[in-house]
Enzyme design. Structure first.
Site, mmCIF file in Angstrom:
data_model
loop_
_atom_site.group_PDB
_atom_site.id
_atom_site.type_symbol
_atom_site.label_atom_id
_atom_site.label_comp_id
_atom_site.label_asym_id
_atom_site.label_seq_id
_atom_site.Cartn_x
_atom_site.Cartn_y
_atom_site.Cartn_z
ATOM 1 N N ASP A 107 0.812 -1.213 0.000
ATOM 2 C CA ASP A 107 0.000 0.000 0.000
ATOM 3 C C ASP A 107 0.846 1.263 0.000
ATOM 4 O OD1 ASP A 107 -2.443 1.633 0.477
ATOM 5 O OD2 ASP A 107 -1.552 1.920 2.454
ATOM 6 N N LEU B 5 -6.571 6.056 3.621
ATOM 7 C CA LEU B 5 -6.757 7.215 2.756
ATOM 8 C C LEU B 5 -5.586 7.447 1.807
ATOM 9 C CD1 LEU B 5 -8.215 9.676 5.421
ATOM 10 C CD2 LEU B 5 -9.480 8.421 3.680
ATOM 11 N N ARG B 6 -4.604 6.541 1.836
ATOM 12 C CA ARG B 6 -3.439 6.765 0.982
ATOM 13 C C ARG B 6 -3.827 6.724 -0.499
ATOM 14 N NH1 ARG B 6 -0.018 3.661 3.405
ATOM 15 N NH2 ARG B 6 1.170 5.263 4.476
ATOM 16 N N ALA B 7 -4.775 5.883 -0.866
ATOM 17 C CA ALA B 7 -5.199 5.809 -2.265
ATOM 18 C C ALA B 7 -5.766 7.143 -2.722
ATOM 19 C CB ALA B 7 -6.231 4.700 -2.451
#
Length: 328
Positions: free
Chosen positions: A159, A240-242
């Protein structure tokens, strides 16, 4: 000076070339993870990328490197005897301003991958040892490769790579032939081949440079963010990295196009780069319940499979038994 195969001369691989250029435009994306088997020109493309970063260095992390080889070391004896911190730089310092290429990143120990991703995201390498500390800039584009058949990365590490794509397409015969011809021409005379592609490579370098300069002026606007939030939610990604990477990548793509703001084409162009390694796998399809065994034709309602109804049987001649029937 060693001649590297020009990125502009690579046949096909348009998606990978775009992802690498976006990472060069905005290194804060967190690097690019390339999945695919050997022989797909992954290292050739990564080497060509270094030339787009104002002639930045191309540094390879050796497989089996120690943490000290990666981050550098502090000389405690010099600190105690001379009262000053003496730092011996490692791979991260050498990669500053260029490309750090990590082949088979899935075979590295997890703690080294953690360090790589931390520094790639922050642009600073910090070393602490026995109360001493030192830090230095380490701004580089991280390019990692892996062959999934040789092992996977933990989801937590996967991720943290900004962009991800897979090279699994099989080139058509005509494209394969052109790839081979260009490679043979480069191997025969690298200087002449590089000169042949110098104009195209310079144009690609100028486009990346212009996009880097334009990037700060492109707003991370609310309309683009709202759409990305909705699509990340629909994809079921964790964290929330995406959302953040997708928005940054869309902005970098807008700069790549020379546009003044993020548009739909930018959001769509980078969607798979941001979602591929974060999208939750679909749950396995549930099998329909097994049908109960069928009763044999003519079976009764008792459910005793295979039983047959009683049938009258004709009686044959009685066998004589001594003393029967009795005489009157």
């Amino acid at each position: 000076m060693m001649n590297h195969y020009p990125l502009a001369a690579v046949v096909g691989a348009d998606a990978l070339k775009l992802a690498l250029c976006l990472a060069a435009i905005d290194p804060k994306l967190g690097g690019v993870l390339i999945e695919g088997p050997r022989g797909m020109a992954k290292s050739t493309l990564a080497r060509g990328l270094a030339d787009l970063l104002d002639g930045g260095a191309f540094v390879t992390l050796p497989l089996g490197a120690s943490e000290e080889r990666l981050i550098g070391t502090l000389d405690l004896d010099a600190a105690l005897g001379q009262g000053q911190v003496r730092f011996s730089p490692g791979v991260l310092a050498a990669a500053d301003g260029g490309v750090l290429y990590v082949d088979e990143v899935n075979l590295l120990p997890d703690h080294l991958v953690d360090v790589l991703l931390d520094v790639a995201a922050s642009g600073v390498n910090r070393i602490e040892r026995d109360g001493l500390s030192h830090q230095h800039p380490a701004r580089f584009v991280l390019v990692g490769t892996m062959n999934p058949e040789e092992g996977e990365l933990r989801p937590q590490l996967l991720d943290r790579f900004g962009l991800n794509l897979a090279l699994d397409q099989v080139p058509a015969p005509a494209e394969r032939g052109e790839i081979v011809r260009r490679r043979l021409a480069f191997d025969s005379d690298p200087a002449a081949f590089t000169q042949q592609w110098a104009a195209a490579q310079a144009a690609l370098r100028a486009r990346c440079q212009a996009a880097r300069e334009q990037l700060p002026g492109i707003a991370l606007d609310e309309a683009a963010l709202a759409q990305i939030n909705q699509r990340c939610h629909a994809a079921g990604v964790d964290g929330l990295r995406a959302d953040l990477v997708w928005l940054r990548a869309a902005r970098a793509h807008a700069a790549w196009r020379g546009a003044g703001g993020i548009e739909q084409v930018d959001i769509d162009a980078v969607a798979e780069f941001a979602l591929r390694h974060r999208r939750k796998p679909a749950p396995p399809a549930q099998q329909p319940p097994a049908s109960p065994p069928q009763e044999a034709p003519g079976a009764g309602g008792g459910g005793d499979w295979g039983s047959l109804p009683a049938q009258a049987q004709p009686m044959g001649a009685r066998r004589a038994v001594p003393g029967w029937p009795k005489k009157p």
